[in-house]
Design an enzyme around this catalytic site. Structure first.
Site, PDB file in Angstrom:
ATOM      1  N   CYS A   1       0.838  -1.210   0.000  1.00  0.00           N
ATOM      2  CA  CYS A   1       0.000   0.000   0.000  1.00  0.00           C
ATOM      3  C   CYS A   1       0.868   1.253   0.000  1.00  0.00           C
ATOM      4  CB  CYS A   1      -0.941  -0.010   1.194  1.00  0.00           C
ATOM      5  SG  CYS A   1      -2.103  -1.407   1.199  1.00  0.00           S
ATOM      6  N   HIS A   2       1.853   1.300   0.919  1.00  0.00           N
ATOM      7  CA  HIS A   2       2.690   2.495   1.023  1.00  0.00           C
ATOM      8  C   HIS A   2       4.173   2.149   1.108  1.00  0.00           C
ATOM      9  CE1 HIS A   2      -1.317   3.733   2.497  1.00  0.00           C
ATOM     10  NE2 HIS A   2      -1.037   4.883   1.867  1.00  0.00           N
ATOM     11  N   GLY A   3       4.518   0.887   0.851  1.00  0.00           N
ATOM     12  CA  GLY A   3       5.920   0.521   0.731  1.00  0.00           C
ATOM     13  C   GLY A   3       6.660   0.351   2.034  1.00  0.00           C
TER      14      GLY A   3
END
Length: 286
Positions: A250-252
């Site tokens: 999703c956001h690494g």
């Protein structure tokens, strides 16, 4: 002055139960012409100045007293004549007083006996009865409070869902399995000796949320985590990322095989739930 018999003639049926007839005090000596009845005049009783008869009058006062069921204050009333029988009315004296002997203690049955000699025994009984009542009341209150508190606790089906048993023998080495626990994903990872050695060699200075690998596991071979990313609650992917542990696409956010954040926006390490090893092949989480 009229006699009481003449004035209470209308109340005769009601006064019959409380009166009796006696013989006349005088008899005619010889037969002759029947003289007219001569009533015997009784002297008027001495009454207080503010009595009922003085305020209401002799006739009204007596009638009101009889109508209310009140006895005259001047004693028994009598009326007599030469040829008439005398009538005497008495007050009721046959009322039975209740006997409470069955409800009284033996020490105080005798009204002439001094009760102070038995006061210690009676006080002891009273103290025993009071103490017993207090103990029973406290036990009843404790039971009520316990049941009330127990009713607010979790039910058996909820408690059953709060724990999960995992068979470790079904998880091969180097693999991660996902289970559902309390509505959340549960990661159980069987780490290889190489992964264990690599994670234990990480320096705390390299970690955003410093924590030793030995503080996060009970058995170095098994890593148990709640599979929720600490950034925004996403579910990471196992065996992925730059550090071979977990990766949140999703956001690494990148986690290592110990669940520690190594790269990305996540601020903390992945949560370790409470668990206990029942045997070498069985663990209970919760």
């Amino acid at each position: 002055m009229q006699s009481l018999s003449a004035r209470s003639g209308a109340l005769g049926p009601r006064l019959a139960a409380t009166s009796r007839t006696v013989a006349a005090q005088r008899q005619r000596p010889v037969p002759g012409p029947e003289p007219a009845p001569q009533p015997i005049l009784l002297p008027p009783p001495q009454r207080p100045f503010l009595s009922r008869e003085a305020l209401l009058g002799p006739g009204l006062g007596l009638g009101l007293g009889l109508g209310l069921g009140l006895a005259p204050r001047s004693g028994p009333a009598a009326a007599a004549a030469v040829t008439l029988s005398s009538r005497v009315r008495y007050a009721h004296s046959d009322i039975r007083v209740p006997d409470f002997s069955d409800y009284r203690r033996e020490d105080v049955q005798d009204s002439k006996k001094f009760s102070q000699s038995s006061s210690d025994t009676r006080k002891g009984f009273s103290y025993l009865l009071t103490g017993t009542t207090a103990v029973m009341g406290a036990y009843a209150a404790k039971s009520i409070v316990t049941q009330f508190i127990t009713s607010m606790s979790a039910s058996a089906d909820v408690l059953a869902l709060s724990k999960i048993e995992v068979k470790l023998g079904d998880i091969p080495e180097g693999k991660n399995m996902t289970f559902k626990w309390r509505g959340k994903p549960l990661f159980v990872r069987h780490r290889s000796p190489k992964e264990v050695e690599s994670e234990q060699a990480v320096s705390l200075a390299e970690l955003r949320d410093p924590q030793l690998d030995s503080d996060r596991v009970k058995d170095p071979q098994w890593m148990i985590l709640i599979g929720v990313c600490t950034h925004l609650g996403c579910v990471p992917i196992a065996n992925a990322g730059d550090y071979g542990g977990y990766y949140c696409p999703c956001h690494g956010s990148h986690y290592d095989a110990s669940g520690r954040i190594r790269k990305g926006p996540a601020p903390q390490n992945m949560e370790v739930p409470p668990y206990e090893f029942i045997s070498e092949d069985l663990v209970i989480v919760g």
